[in-house]
Design a protein around this motif. Structure first.
Motif, mmCIF file in Angstrom:
data_model
loop_
_atom_site.group_PDB
_atom_site.id
_atom_site.type_symbol
_atom_site.label_atom_id
_atom_site.label_comp_id
_atom_site.label_asym_id
_atom_site.label_seq_id
_atom_site.Cartn_x
_atom_site.Cartn_y
_atom_site.Cartn_z
ATOM 1 N N THR A 117 0.691 -1.461 0.421
ATOM 2 C CA THR A 117 0.079 -0.022 0.163
ATOM 3 C C THR A 117 0.541 1.109 0.059
ATOM 4 O O THR A 117 0.288 1.941 -0.230
ATOM 5 C CB THR A 117 -0.801 0.169 1.030
ATOM 6 O OG1 THR A 117 -0.009 -0.354 2.847
ATOM 7 C CG2 THR A 117 -1.714 -0.596 1.326
ATOM 8 N N ARG A 118 1.812 1.025 0.083
ATOM 9 C CA ARG A 118 3.523 2.175 -0.381
ATOM 10 C C ARG A 118 3.692 2.204 -1.807
ATOM 11 O O ARG A 118 4.248 2.968 -1.527
ATOM 12 C CB ARG A 118 4.195 2.476 1.431
ATOM 13 C CG ARG A 118 3.837 1.876 3.130
ATOM 14 C CD ARG A 118 4.330 2.357 4.011
ATOM 15 N NE ARG A 118 3.479 3.136 4.872
ATOM 16 C CZ ARG A 118 2.634 2.133 5.814
ATOM 17 N NH1 ARG A 118 2.300 0.832 5.306
ATOM 18 N NH2 ARG A 118 2.412 3.171 7.320
ATOM 19 N N GLY A 119 3.508 1.393 -1.857
ATOM 20 C CA GLY A 119 3.655 1.195 -3.412
ATOM 21 C C GLY A 119 5.201 0.011 -4.373
ATOM 22 O O GLY A 119 5.690 0.302 -4.816
ATOM 23 N N ASP A 120 5.380 -0.175 -2.992
ATOM 24 C CA ASP A 120 6.272 -1.413 -3.187
ATOM 25 C C ASP A 120 6.100 -2.432 -3.924
ATOM 26 O O ASP A 120 5.059 -3.389 -4.356
ATOM 27 C CB ASP A 120 6.948 -1.891 -2.315
ATOM 28 C CG ASP A 120 8.775 -2.190 -2.384
ATOM 29 O OD1 ASP A 120 9.633 -2.270 -2.022
ATOM 30 O OD2 ASP A 120 8.279 -3.816 -2.937
ATOM 31 N N ALA A 121 6.854 -2.426 -5.549
ATOM 32 C CA ALA A 121 5.821 -3.768 -6.844
ATOM 33 C C ALA A 121 6.219 -4.411 -6.444
ATOM 34 O O ALA A 121 5.629 -6.216 -6.394
ATOM 35 C CB ALA A 121 6.908 -2.897 -7.925
ATOM 36 N N ASP A 122 7.215 -4.992 -5.484
ATOM 37 C CA ASP A 122 7.740 -6.873 -4.873
ATOM 38 C C ASP A 122 6.871 -6.696 -4.204
ATOM 39 O O ASP A 122 6.198 -8.544 -3.793
ATOM 40 C CB ASP A 122 9.732 -6.610 -4.325
ATOM 41 C CG ASP A 122 10.262 -6.704 -5.789
ATOM 42 O OD1 ASP A 122 9.110 -6.666 -6.703
ATOM 43 O OD2 ASP A 122 11.100 -6.609 -5.909
ATOM 44 N N ALA A 123 6.469 -5.979 -3.144
ATOM 45 C CA ALA A 123 5.566 -6.279 -1.885
ATOM 46 C C ALA A 123 4.340 -6.551 -2.582
ATOM 47 O O ALA A 123 3.540 -7.640 -2.258
ATOM 48 C CB ALA A 123 5.282 -5.362 -0.756
ATOM 49 N N GLN A 124 3.447 -5.923 -3.673
ATOM 50 C CA GLN A 124 2.309 -5.768 -4.442
ATOM 51 C C GLN A 124 2.659 -6.999 -5.076
ATOM 52 O O GLN A 124 1.656 -8.231 -4.718
ATOM 53 C CB GLN A 124 2.321 -4.834 -5.155
ATOM 54 C CG GLN A 124 2.012 -3.357 -4.707
ATOM 55 C CD GLN A 124 2.244 -2.303 -5.717
ATOM 56 O OE1 GLN A 124 2.374 -2.725 -6.636
ATOM 57 N NE2 GLN A 124 1.290 -1.134 -5.125
ATOM 58 N N ALA A 125 3.581 -7.350 -5.194
ATOM 59 C CA ALA A 125 3.224 -8.987 -6.301
ATOM 60 C C ALA A 125 3.404 -10.330 -5.562
ATOM 61 O O ALA A 125 3.096 -10.935 -5.244
ATOM 62 C CB ALA A 125 4.815 -8.793 -6.986
ATOM 63 N N MET A 126 3.787 -10.113 -4.383
ATOM 64 C CA MET A 126 4.210 -11.322 -3.090
ATOM 65 C C MET A 126 2.468 -11.290 -2.482
ATOM 66 O O MET A 126 2.445 -12.597 -1.937
ATOM 67 C CB MET A 126 4.994 -10.883 -2.090
ATOM 68 C CG MET A 126 6.527 -11.289 -2.564
ATOM 69 S SD MET A 126 6.761 -12.666 -3.533
ATOM 70 C CE MET A 126 6.398 -13.964 -2.384
ATOM 71 N N LEU A 127 2.501 -10.131 -2.656
ATOM 72 C CA LEU A 127 0.707 -9.575 -1.852
ATOM 73 C C LEU A 127 -0.368 -10.864 -2.897
ATOM 74 O O LEU A 127 -1.644 -11.651 -2.616
ATOM 75 C CB LEU A 127 0.308 -8.671 -1.739
ATOM 76 C CG LEU A 127 -1.267 -8.429 -0.627
ATOM 77 C CD1 LEU A 127 -1.394 -9.156 0.415
ATOM 78 C CD2 LEU A 127 -0.899 -6.899 -0.605
#
Length: 242
Positions: free
Chosen positions: A169-179
């Motif tokens: 939710t803070r814009g980190d693309a890798d976190a978005q991918a893993m989520l």
């Protein structure tokens, strides 16, 4: 210093350097850092890695956290100087111990991933937590990976998702991918195909190298109408996790 920063903001680095130089010679460590940064980037002067190293060393030795961090980056990249991960680690640690969030994040990464560095996942987690507490999204993502891969902790899928949500939710693309992957597989969170595709679309748009691993499988689970809805949701502004 204010006048120098105003000159730099206008792109007048010659004026800024004319102010910073006597300040640096009088012992102002941040001024020395700024001169070093100018030589490193070729701002107002010809790019000169050796002079950058010299001035950044003055700043780092003077205890300036930004100088320590910038000198660490110079050694880490080996950009015009001899590459030295050990020295970079020392400098990142010095800045991290003074509370520099960027240095804390990089120190955490090096303790997990750095070549020629003894791995220390427990310390990596501690520094990632310190950086995350200051809002560094990359450290939130790393904490998710630490719990997901059981690096110095017991595997905890729910805790991994908790951190990925904050990084995502803070814009980190890798976190978005893993989520997105977690939502697709129901790993640490209830399975939600639409949420999975939404996060994977955000991750792909953000350039994550992790997103393609899960993208096709997640898309195959959606109808054309659902995929269009995921695209609509992925275009909406992010709302930080509580």
């Amino acid at each position: 210093m204010t006048a120098a920063y105003e000159a730099a903001d206008r792109g007048d680095y010659e004026r800024a350097l004319a102010i910073w130089t006597p300040l640096a010679h009088s012992g102002v460590a941040r001024a020395a850092n700024n001169i070093g940064a100018c030589f490193s980037e070729g701002l107002g002067v010809a790019r000169d890695a050796k002079l950058a190293e010299r001035w950044l060393t003055v700043a780092a030795d003077g205890g300036d956290t930004v100088g320590q961090r910038n000198l660490a980056a110079l050694y880490f990249k080996g950009d015009g100087v001899m590459q030295d991960n050990g020295r970079a680690l020392e400098l990142y640690r010095a800045a991290a111990e003074q509370g520099d969030a960027v240095a804390q994040d990089m120190l955490s990464w090096m303790l997990l991933e750095g070549e020629g560095i003894d791995s220390d996942p427990v310390a990596a987690r501690r520094w990632a937590e310190a950086a995350a507490a200051q809002g560094v999204a990359a450290s939130m993502t790393r904490l998710g990976m630490i719990f997901h891969n059981a690096l110095g902790v017991e595997r905890d899928a729910a805790q991994a998702v908790w951190w990925w949500q904050r990084g995502a939710t803070r814009g980190d693309a890798d976190a978005q991918a893993m989520l997105g992957a977690a939502c697709h597989m129901g790993m640490g969170i209830a399975r939600d195909a639409l949420a999975a595709m939404t996060w994977l679309l955000r991750a792909r748009n953000g350039g994550s190298a992790l997103a393609p691993r899960f993208f096709d499988a997640a898309r195959a689970s959606l109808s054309p109408a659902e995929f269009i809805e995921a695209e609509r949701r992925a275009a909406l502004p992010l709302e930080p996790a509580s």
